[in-house]
Design a protein around this motif. Structure first.
Motif, PDB file in Angstrom:
ATOM      1  N   VAL A  61       0.836  -1.202   0.000  1.00  0.00           N
ATOM      2  CA  VAL A  61       0.000   0.000   0.000  1.00  0.00           C
ATOM      3  C   VAL A  61       0.871   1.253   0.000  1.00  0.00           C
ATOM      4  O   VAL A  61       1.879   1.320   0.714  1.00  0.00           O
ATOM      5  N   MET A  62       0.453   2.254  -0.775  1.00  0.00           N
ATOM      6  CA  MET A  62       1.105   3.562  -0.804  1.00  0.00           C
ATOM      7  C   MET A  62       0.073   4.630  -0.470  1.00  0.00           C
ATOM      8  O   MET A  62      -1.023   4.637  -1.042  1.00  0.00           O
ATOM      9  N   GLU A  63       0.396   5.510   0.470  1.00  0.00           N
ATOM     10  CA  GLU A  63      -0.466   6.651   0.790  1.00  0.00           C
ATOM     11  C   GLU A  63       0.255   7.925   0.370  1.00  0.00           C
ATOM     12  O   GLU A  63       1.396   8.168   0.767  1.00  0.00           O
ATOM     13  N   HIS A  64      -0.426   8.730  -0.452  1.00  0.00           N
ATOM     14  CA  HIS A  64       0.219   9.916  -1.013  1.00  0.00           C
ATOM     15  C   HIS A  64      -0.852  10.925  -1.426  1.00  0.00           C
ATOM     16  O   HIS A  64      -1.835  10.578  -2.087  1.00  0.00           O
ATOM     17  N   GLY A  65      -0.675  12.178  -1.002  1.00  0.00           N
ATOM     18  CA  GLY A  65      -1.582  13.234  -1.424  1.00  0.00           C
ATOM     19  C   GLY A  65      -3.032  13.005  -1.045  1.00  0.00           C
ATOM     20  O   GLY A  65      -3.934  13.403  -1.791  1.00  0.00           O
ATOM     21  N   GLY A  66      -3.259  12.382   0.113  1.00  0.00           N
ATOM     22  CA  GLY A  66      -4.621  12.148   0.558  1.00  0.00           C
ATOM     23  C   GLY A  66      -5.309  10.981  -0.130  1.00  0.00           C
ATOM     24  O   GLY A  66      -6.503  10.735   0.099  1.00  0.00           O
ATOM     25  N   LYS A  67      -4.570  10.245  -0.963  1.00  0.00           N
ATOM     26  CA  LYS A  67      -5.132   9.082  -1.643  1.00  0.00           C
ATOM     27  C   LYS A  67      -4.336   7.838  -1.275  1.00  0.00           C
ATOM     28  O   LYS A  67      -3.211   7.918  -0.770  1.00  0.00           O
ATOM     29  N   ARG A  68      -4.925   6.702  -1.559  1.00  0.00           N
ATOM     30  CA  ARG A  68      -4.297   5.421  -1.237  1.00  0.00           C
ATOM     31  C   ARG A  68      -4.207   4.588  -2.510  1.00  0.00           C
ATOM     32  O   ARG A  68      -5.147   4.531  -3.300  1.00  0.00           O
ATOM     33  N   TYR A  69      -3.046   3.948  -2.684  1.00  0.00           N
ATOM     34  CA  TYR A  69      -2.790   3.168  -3.889  1.00  0.00           C
ATOM     35  C   TYR A  69      -2.319   1.766  -3.516  1.00  0.00           C
ATOM     36  O   TYR A  69      -1.726   1.555  -2.462  1.00  0.00           O
ATOM     37  N   PHE A  70      -2.574   0.825  -4.429  1.00  0.00           N
ATOM     38  CA  PHE A  70      -2.119  -0.552  -4.244  1.00  0.00           C
ATOM     39  C   PHE A  70      -1.137  -0.885  -5.357  1.00  0.00           C
ATOM     40  O   PHE A  70      -1.388  -0.599  -6.534  1.00  0.00           O
ATOM     41  N   LEU A  71       0.012  -1.450  -4.981  1.00  0.00           N
ATOM     42  CA  LEU A  71       1.029  -1.857  -5.942  1.00  0.00           C
ATOM     43  C   LEU A  71       1.245  -3.356  -5.834  1.00  0.00           C
ATOM     44  O   LEU A  71       1.174  -3.924  -4.734  1.00  0.00           O
ATOM     45  N   TRP A  72       1.532  -4.015  -6.969  1.00  0.00           N
ATOM     46  CA  TRP A  72       1.756  -5.449  -6.951  1.00  0.00           C
ATOM     47  C   TRP A  72       2.583  -5.860  -8.167  1.00  0.00           C
ATOM     48  O   TRP A  72       2.790  -5.079  -9.096  1.00  0.00           O
ATOM     49  N   SER A  73       3.056  -7.097  -8.124  1.00  0.00           N
ATOM     50  CA  SER A  73       3.800  -7.668  -9.242  1.00  0.00           C
ATOM     51  C   SER A  73       2.899  -8.653  -9.974  1.00  0.00           C
ATOM     52  O   SER A  73       2.256  -9.502  -9.344  1.00  0.00           O
ATOM     53  N   GLY A  74       2.844  -8.542 -11.321  1.00  0.00           N
ATOM     54  CA  GLY A  74       1.950  -9.413 -12.065  1.00  0.00           C
ATOM     55  C   GLY A  74       2.522  -9.907 -13.376  1.00  0.00           C
ATOM     56  O   GLY A  74       3.478  -9.348 -13.924  1.00  0.00           O
ATOM     57  N   ARG A  75       1.928 -10.987 -13.864  1.00  0.00           N
ATOM     58  CA  ARG A  75       2.224 -11.526 -15.193  1.00  0.00           C
ATOM     59  C   ARG A  75       0.967 -11.352 -16.035  1.00  0.00           C
ATOM     60  O   ARG A  75      -0.029 -12.057 -15.837  1.00  0.00           O
ATOM     61  N   PRO A  76       0.966 -10.441 -16.998  1.00  0.00           N
ATOM     62  CA  PRO A  76      -0.244 -10.188 -17.773  1.00  0.00           C
ATOM     63  C   PRO A  76      -0.615 -11.300 -18.744  1.00  0.00           C
ATOM     64  O   PRO A  76      -1.743 -11.339 -19.247  1.00  0.00           O
ATOM     65  N   ASP A  77       0.326 -12.216 -19.016  1.00  0.00           N
ATOM     66  CA  ASP A  77       0.039 -13.334 -19.904  1.00  0.00           C
ATOM     67  C   ASP A  77      -0.789 -14.371 -19.148  1.00  0.00           C
ATOM     68  O   ASP A  77      -0.274 -15.108 -18.308  1.00  0.00           O
ATOM     69  N   LYS A  78      -2.101 -14.429 -19.425  1.00  0.00           N
ATOM     70  CA  LYS A  78      -2.990 -15.312 -18.668  1.00  0.00           C
ATOM     71  C   LYS A  78      -2.757 -16.796 -18.954  1.00  0.00           C
ATOM     72  O   LYS A  78      -3.261 -17.659 -18.233  1.00  0.00           O
ATOM     73  N   THR A  79      -1.975 -17.092 -19.986  1.00  0.00           N
ATOM     74  CA  THR A  79      -1.630 -18.490 -20.246  1.00  0.00           C
ATOM     75  C   THR A  79      -0.439 -18.928 -19.400  1.00  0.00           C
ATOM     76  O   THR A  79      -0.119 -20.107 -19.329  1.00  0.00           O
TER      77      THR A  79
END
Length: 365
Positions: free
Chosen positions: A177-195
């Motif tokens: 989680v990142m909190e910045h400028g009054g907002k909250r964000y989620f960061l993650w690592s992913g593989r966009p290739d669904k196969t």
């Protein structure tokens, strides 16, 4: 540390009383005196307060620390459940109180391969973000637990389900989680290739409407570009947010953890930058923390950050292997060391400190 000294002083006092009692029993039976005037005083040796520690702290991988008041909460991967540690001194992690706080039901979509848990206090409640699946690698996702108790070691952890975006419902791990400028964000690592044919891991970010829900666009922040990010195969994972004197940094782990060259890379958010705009992040073309064989540190990475008890120091905690060729196995150990920011406001992590070397403890209150 103060509690340890008091306990040792009480122990010395008890030992003094036991010695006197034995003296009375033995010498009285022999018709001799056991008064203080007939015997030299018992010397009480005060313990020396410890001021240093050595790495490694504990066996484990994917360490994460969250400081709340004077208490540190710590987690790392245990594989089949979620365990939470509680301590007032991270350097004493090996002797800290720990508790299994969640074990999923067998056969459920989040019951296997449980990795990289992180705990946060958000909106007055506790949340744990973790990676899990059903045993088939292609189904690894990020999940959320919630606990409304003021003490995360108590209360009930409610399963809030998978945290994801319809735009990016693919293989996803290492959420933070990142909190910045009054907002909250989620960061993650992913593989966009669904196969799951392409194993390249990239780091994404999305805004959060609440601690378990993503909203709006998903932005690709970084993908493996340089050779040092592609050892084994291309990996950008384990994003961690660091707030510096002037801006924010996103430190991530690069290359496959099965290699000795697992290392840390970094993105820097431009002044007044928008975390959701990839071009507002500047990527370092060199790693910022790498292996050091002479320090028994191979594949250092998957880090977290925390402040010293008095808040004056910044500390890096990470895992590494003690020897070459150990890969992503259970041999990884957790280490920590302080770091500083340079004159430009950028973090300088230095190089891994050797295991067994005496290190000054974090500054106390």
């Amino acid at each position: 540390m103060g509690r340890k000294l008091k306990s040792m002083r009480r122990m010395n006092k008890r030992n003094e009383l036991v010695v006197i009692a034995l003296c009375v029993i033995v010498l009285f039976g022999a018709g001799l005196s056991c008064s203080k005037s007939d015997n030299p005083p018992i010397e009480i040796i005060e313990p020396v307060e410890e001021t240093t520690f050595t790495n490694p702290l504990i066996t484990g991988a994917d360490p994460f620390v969250f400081k709340d008041g004077d208490t540190y909460y710590y987690m790392h991967t245990v594989g089949n459940a979620l365990r939470l540690w509680e301590t007032e001194a991270i350097e004493d992690l090996a002797s800290a109180t720990s508790k299994e706080v969640f074990r999923p039901t067998a056969g459920t979509p989040n019951s296997r391969n449980i990795w990289a848990p992180e705990i946060f206090k958000l909106d007055g409640k506790w949340y744990i973000y973790y990676t899990a699946g059903d045993g088939d690698d292609i189904n690894q996702r990020t999940w959320v637990l919630e606990n409304s108790n003021s003490d995360p070691m108590q209360g009930t952890w409610e399963d809030k389900g998978k945290i994801y975006s319809d735009q990016a419902d693919f293989w996803a791990i290492d959420g933070t989680v990142m909190e910045h400028g009054g907002k909250r964000y989620f960061l993650w690592s992913g593989r966009p290739d669904k196969t799951n044919t392409d194993l390249t891991q990239k780091i994404y970010i999305s805004e959060m409407t609440n601690p378990w829900t993503l909203t709006g666009d998903v932005t690709l922040l970084t993908e493996p570009e340089y050779g040092w990010e592609r050892n084994g195969f291309g990996v950008n994972e384990a994003p961690e947010v660091l707030k510096g004197p002037d801006t924010y940094f996103m430190v991530y782990s690069a290359s496959f953890c099965g290699t000795d060259d697992y290392a840390l890379g970094m993105l820097t958010l431009k002044e007044n930058g928008n975390p959701l705009v990839a071009s507002d992040w500047i990527k370092s073309d060199q790693p910022v923390f790498t292996k050091k064989p002479s320090a028994n540190a191979f594949g250092p990475g998957h880090n977290s950050f925390f402040k010293s008890p008095d808040g004056s120091e910044d500390w890096l905690i990470y895992h590494a292997n003690p020897n070459s060729g150990m890969g992503c196995s259970g041999s990884r150990t957790v280490r920590m060391q302080s770091f500083t920011f340079d004159s430009n406001g950028k973090p300088n992590f230095g190089e891994p400190v050797a295991t067994g070397l005496e290190i000054d403890q974090p500054a106390q209150n």
